[in-house]
Structures are given as structure tokens and as C-alpha cells.
Design a protein around this motif. Structure first.
Motif, PDB file in Angstrom:
ATOM      1  N   GLN A 275      30.176  32.955  40.423  1.00  0.00           N
ATOM      2  CA  GLN A 275      31.243  33.833  39.951  1.00  0.00           C
ATOM      3  C   GLN A 275      31.490  34.963  40.939  1.00  0.00           C
ATOM      4  O   GLN A 275      30.559  35.619  41.401  1.00  0.00           O
ATOM      5  CB  GLN A 275      30.902  34.404  38.576  1.00  0.00           C
ATOM      6  N   SER A 276      32.759  35.192  41.265  1.00  0.00           N
ATOM      7  CA  SER A 276      33.143  36.254  42.193  1.00  0.00           C
ATOM      8  C   SER A 276      33.445  37.539  41.428  1.00  0.00           C
ATOM      9  O   SER A 276      33.431  37.568  40.196  1.00  0.00           O
ATOM     10  CB  SER A 276      34.384  35.830  42.989  1.00  0.00           C
ATOM     11  N   TYR A 277      33.743  38.612  42.166  1.00  0.00           N
ATOM     12  CA  TYR A 277      34.073  39.889  41.537  1.00  0.00           C
ATOM     13  C   TYR A 277      35.330  39.784  40.683  1.00  0.00           C
ATOM     14  O   TYR A 277      35.504  40.514  39.716  1.00  0.00           O
ATOM     15  CB  TYR A 277      34.254  40.974  42.613  1.00  0.00           C
ATOM     16  N   SER A 278      36.218  38.863  41.047  1.00  0.00           N
ATOM     17  CA  SER A 278      37.466  38.691  40.295  1.00  0.00           C
ATOM     18  C   SER A 278      37.261  37.891  39.009  1.00  0.00           C
ATOM     19  O   SER A 278      38.170  37.797  38.181  1.00  0.00           O
ATOM     20  CB  SER A 278      38.507  37.990  41.165  1.00  0.00           C
ATOM     21  N   GLY A 279      36.079  37.303  38.856  1.00  0.00           N
ATOM     22  CA  GLY A 279      35.800  36.492  37.674  1.00  0.00           C
ATOM     23  C   GLY A 279      35.951  35.009  37.912  1.00  0.00           C
ATOM     24  O   GLY A 279      35.490  34.193  37.106  1.00  0.00           O
ATOM     25  N   GLU A 280      36.603  34.636  39.026  1.00  0.00           N
ATOM     26  CA  GLU A 280      36.754  33.217  39.343  1.00  0.00           C
ATOM     27  C   GLU A 280      35.460  32.674  39.942  1.00  0.00           C
ATOM     28  O   GLU A 280      34.649  33.414  40.494  1.00  0.00           O
ATOM     29  CB  GLU A 280      37.913  33.008  40.328  1.00  0.00           C
ATOM     30  N   TYR A 281      35.292  31.363  39.832  1.00  0.00           N
ATOM     31  CA  TYR A 281      34.080  30.725  40.338  1.00  0.00           C
ATOM     32  C   TYR A 281      34.363  30.088  41.698  1.00  0.00           C
ATOM     33  O   TYR A 281      35.221  29.215  41.825  1.00  0.00           O
ATOM     34  CB  TYR A 281      33.574  29.693  39.345  1.00  0.00           C
TER      35      TYR A 281
ATOM     36  N   CYS B 162      37.320  27.965  48.388  1.00  0.00           N
ATOM     37  CA  CYS B 162      37.392  26.929  47.356  1.00  0.00           C
ATOM     38  C   CYS B 162      36.904  27.472  46.012  1.00  0.00           C
ATOM     39  O   CYS B 162      35.966  28.273  45.946  1.00  0.00           O
ATOM     40  CB  CYS B 162      36.558  25.714  47.762  1.00  0.00           C
ATOM     41  N   TYR B 163      37.555  27.003  44.946  1.00  0.00           N
ATOM     42  CA  TYR B 163      37.281  27.475  43.597  1.00  0.00           C
ATOM     43  C   TYR B 163      37.063  26.289  42.662  1.00  0.00           C
ATOM     44  O   TYR B 163      37.590  25.200  42.874  1.00  0.00           O
ATOM     45  CB  TYR B 163      38.462  28.297  43.060  1.00  0.00           C
ATOM     46  N   SER B 164      36.310  26.543  41.594  1.00  0.00           N
ATOM     47  CA  SER B 164      36.154  25.549  40.538  1.00  0.00           C
ATOM     48  C   SER B 164      37.394  25.527  39.668  1.00  0.00           C
ATOM     49  O   SER B 164      37.962  26.569  39.334  1.00  0.00           O
ATOM     50  CB  SER B 164      34.933  25.888  39.683  1.00  0.00           C
ATOM     51  N   ASN B 165      37.827  24.321  39.296  1.00  0.00           N
ATOM     52  CA  ASN B 165      38.975  24.177  38.396  1.00  0.00           C
ATOM     53  C   ASN B 165      38.559  24.099  36.927  1.00  0.00           C
ATOM     54  O   ASN B 165      39.366  23.734  36.075  1.00  0.00           O
ATOM     55  CB  ASN B 165      39.790  22.935  38.769  1.00  0.00           C
ATOM     56  N   PHE B 166      37.311  24.436  36.637  1.00  0.00           N
ATOM     57  CA  PHE B 166      36.868  24.603  35.256  1.00  0.00           C
ATOM     58  C   PHE B 166      36.953  26.080  34.898  1.00  0.00           C
ATOM     59  O   PHE B 166      36.646  26.954  35.718  1.00  0.00           O
ATOM     60  CB  PHE B 166      35.423  24.116  35.071  1.00  0.00           C
ATOM     61  N   ASP B 167      37.364  26.356  33.683  1.00  0.00           N
ATOM     62  CA  ASP B 167      37.431  27.745  33.239  1.00  0.00           C
ATOM     63  C   ASP B 167      37.097  27.802  31.759  1.00  0.00           C
ATOM     64  O   ASP B 167      37.256  26.810  31.030  1.00  0.00           O
ATOM     65  CB  ASP B 167      38.832  28.320  33.486  1.00  0.00           C
ATOM     66  N   GLU B 168      36.641  28.952  31.313  1.00  0.00           N
ATOM     67  CA  GLU B 168      36.265  29.118  29.916  1.00  0.00           C
ATOM     68  C   GLU B 168      37.466  29.528  29.078  1.00  0.00           C
ATOM     69  O   GLU B 168      38.383  30.196  29.555  1.00  0.00           O
ATOM     70  CB  GLU B 168      35.165  30.169  29.782  1.00  0.00           C
TER      71      GLU B 168
ATOM     72  N   ASP C  41      30.056  28.715  26.946  1.00  0.00           N
ATOM     73  CA  ASP C  41      28.693  28.360  27.314  1.00  0.00           C
ATOM     74  C   ASP C  41      28.626  26.996  27.999  1.00  0.00           C
ATOM     75  O   ASP C  41      27.844  26.790  28.934  1.00  0.00           O
ATOM     76  CB  ASP C  41      27.791  28.382  26.079  1.00  0.00           C
ATOM     77  N   VAL C  42      29.477  26.079  27.564  1.00  0.00           N
ATOM     78  CA  VAL C  42      29.492  24.740  28.150  1.00  0.00           C
ATOM     79  C   VAL C  42      30.038  24.784  29.579  1.00  0.00           C
ATOM     80  O   VAL C  42      29.474  24.175  30.498  1.00  0.00           O
ATOM     81  CB  VAL C  42      30.340  23.780  27.283  1.00  0.00           C
ATOM     82  N   VAL C  43      31.124  25.521  29.771  1.00  0.00           N
ATOM     83  CA  VAL C  43      31.720  25.628  31.104  1.00  0.00           C
ATOM     84  C   VAL C  43      30.765  26.356  32.049  1.00  0.00           C
ATOM     85  O   VAL C  43      30.627  25.989  33.218  1.00  0.00           O
ATOM     86  CB  VAL C  43      33.085  26.346  31.029  1.00  0.00           C
ATOM     87  N   PHE C  44      30.079  27.380  31.552  1.00  0.00           N
ATOM     88  CA  PHE C  44      29.099  28.103  32.375  1.00  0.00           C
ATOM     89  C   PHE C  44      28.027  27.144  32.874  1.00  0.00           C
ATOM     90  O   PHE C  44      27.602  27.205  34.035  1.00  0.00           O
ATOM     91  CB  PHE C  44      28.479  29.237  31.567  1.00  0.00           C
TER      92      PHE C  44
END
Length: 239
Positions: free
Chosen positions: A151-157, A195-201, A138-141
């Protein structure tokens, strides 16, 4: 095994005969070198660092990591000492909060002096085996929303690459010291220009429900010393 001029005798290690995924098949390495506390050793096995110390092969009960900001330049692990040329300023020492993984207490996580996570404090594990900045779902979201990562179809942001020059630093305050992570570090660009976010849950594994894992994104910015003799972690800006 041998590390530079150090020969570690009678070292037990685990051999994996079968992997349920394709991870190791495509990995650029042959295995994982565990450098946590002995309590993590499988079946009472003494870890490599403890064996080096027990055999008198290193002069100080510590090791350090320098992770290059450019992968092609390589990285360095130092057993038994610290090369001061890899960092600037002074090392700030943080107590280990739990002697299992290399765990410490974080005061807060903020952006523009506003707390965006870890309000009131939380725990974090310093881990070179993790690439990203991993936190509670929830925090990362919420952080993904703040930086406008979708969020992409692959789950990455995915995030607009121009955000690297406009988004402010995200600051991890640890033991009263601010450790800034700029947008150029928490955003990565692939070879296709996406480009992607380097934060992940967190999804199980090392992560507890309210804790973080500070992986290579953080460690490329801060030279890190793991001091077993004093149960402390030293941090300083990497050069």
C-alpha cells in the motif's frame, strides 16, 4: 435519445445540477446509462432498455457488452442481439441470483488450485460502471499480500511490474466454469512505469459485506450478455 438507428421516445432521465466532487468535471463522458433491473429505477422511472423493449424496437430481450482490451479501440454495446464475432467458443449461461443489479453466485476464487477467497461461495455483481475487481476489505487485503502488493501513501497498492510475468492466474469459478484472470489483467501500469494492483476493497455503494463487483478488468476478458428474458448472464472469452 437515439442509439444507432433506435429512437427511444418519452424517456425520463435524471439531471445532476451539482456534483460534490471533481469526478464529473474531469470525466470523459457526460453521464451514466443505467441498465440494471427496473426496480433500480429512481421514482419508478422505466429504464432505457425496458423502454426500447416496450416500444418494440429490439427483437430480443437482451443486451451485450464487448469491452476492448485496448481503450483506444473503443467498446461496443449491443441491444437486442449478439454479434458472435466478438467472442470465441460458446456462451456459458449463469442464472441471475437476485434481479436488482446483474448479480450471480460465485463458487470460489482460487490461485494455483488453492482457494484464496469466496470459500464456500459468495455473490458478485457484473458492473461495467466499475473499473476494478472489488471485494470485501479483509479478503482483498489477503489477496494483496499473496501477490505482494504494497500500500502506498495514496492508499493504492503498488506491485513490482516484473510480477506480470511471474504471478499465476486468479480464477473465478462461476456455475462450475473457470474464468481465469491473468496477472496482465489484474496488474496495471501507468504512464510513469509504476504498476498497481487492480484489486480494491469495497467502500459502500453497490457492495454488500461479503460480495464482489466484477468490473471492467473482468469484462475486458469475457464478452457478456445480459438476458432479461431468461434472467441469465452469458459469458464467453472475448476476442
Amino acid at each position: 435519445p437515439q442509439f444507432g438507428g433506435l429512437v427511444d421516445e418519452s424517456q425520463a432521465f435524471g439531471l445532476s445540477l451539482r456534483e460534490p466532487s471533481k469526478f464529473m468535471e474531469y470525466a470523459v463522458f457526460d453521464g451514466i446509462l443505467g441498465l440494471g433491473y427496473p426496480s433500480l429505477g429512481l421514482g419508478g422511472t422505466l429504464p432505457i432498455f425496458d423502454n426500447l423493449w416496450k416500444q418494440g424496437l429490439i427483437s430480443e430481450e437482451r443486451f451485450a457488452f464487448y469491452l476492448s482490451k485496448k481503450e483506444e479501440e473503443g467498446s461496443v454495446v449491443m441491444f437486442g442481439g449478439v454479434d458472435h464475432s466478438y467472442y470465441s467458443g460458446e456462451l456459458n449461461w449463469v442464472p441471475v441470483s437476485k434481479a436488482l443489479y446483474w448479480q450471480l453466485s460465485v463458487d470460489s476464487i482460487s490461485m494455483n488450485e488453492m482457494v484464496i477467497a469466496c470459500d464456500g461461495g459468495c455473490e458478485a455483481i457484473i458492473d461495467t460502471g466499475t473499473s476494478l475487481l472489488i471485494g470485501p476489505s479483509d479478503v482483498v487485503f489477503n489477496i494483496q499480500k499473496i501477490i505482494d502488493a504494497k500500500q502506498s501513501y495514496s492508499g493504492e497498492y503498488i506491485i513490482d511490474c516484473d510480477a506480470v510475468s511471474t504471478l499465476p492466474d486468479i480464477v473465478f469459478t462461476i456455475n462450475g466454469i473457470n474464468y481465469s484472470v491473468p496477472a496482465s489483467a489484474y496488474i496495471r501500469e501507468d504512464h510513469q512505469g509504476t504498476c498497481y494492483s487492480n484489486f480494491d476493497e469495497g467502500k459502500g455503494g453497490l457492495l454488500l459485506s461479503d460480495s464482489w463487483i466484477l468490473g471492467d478488468v473482468f469484462l475486458r476478458l469475457y464478452f457478456t450478455v445480459f438476458d432479461r428474458g431468461n434472467n441469465t448472464i452469458g459469458l464467453a472469452p472475448a476476442v
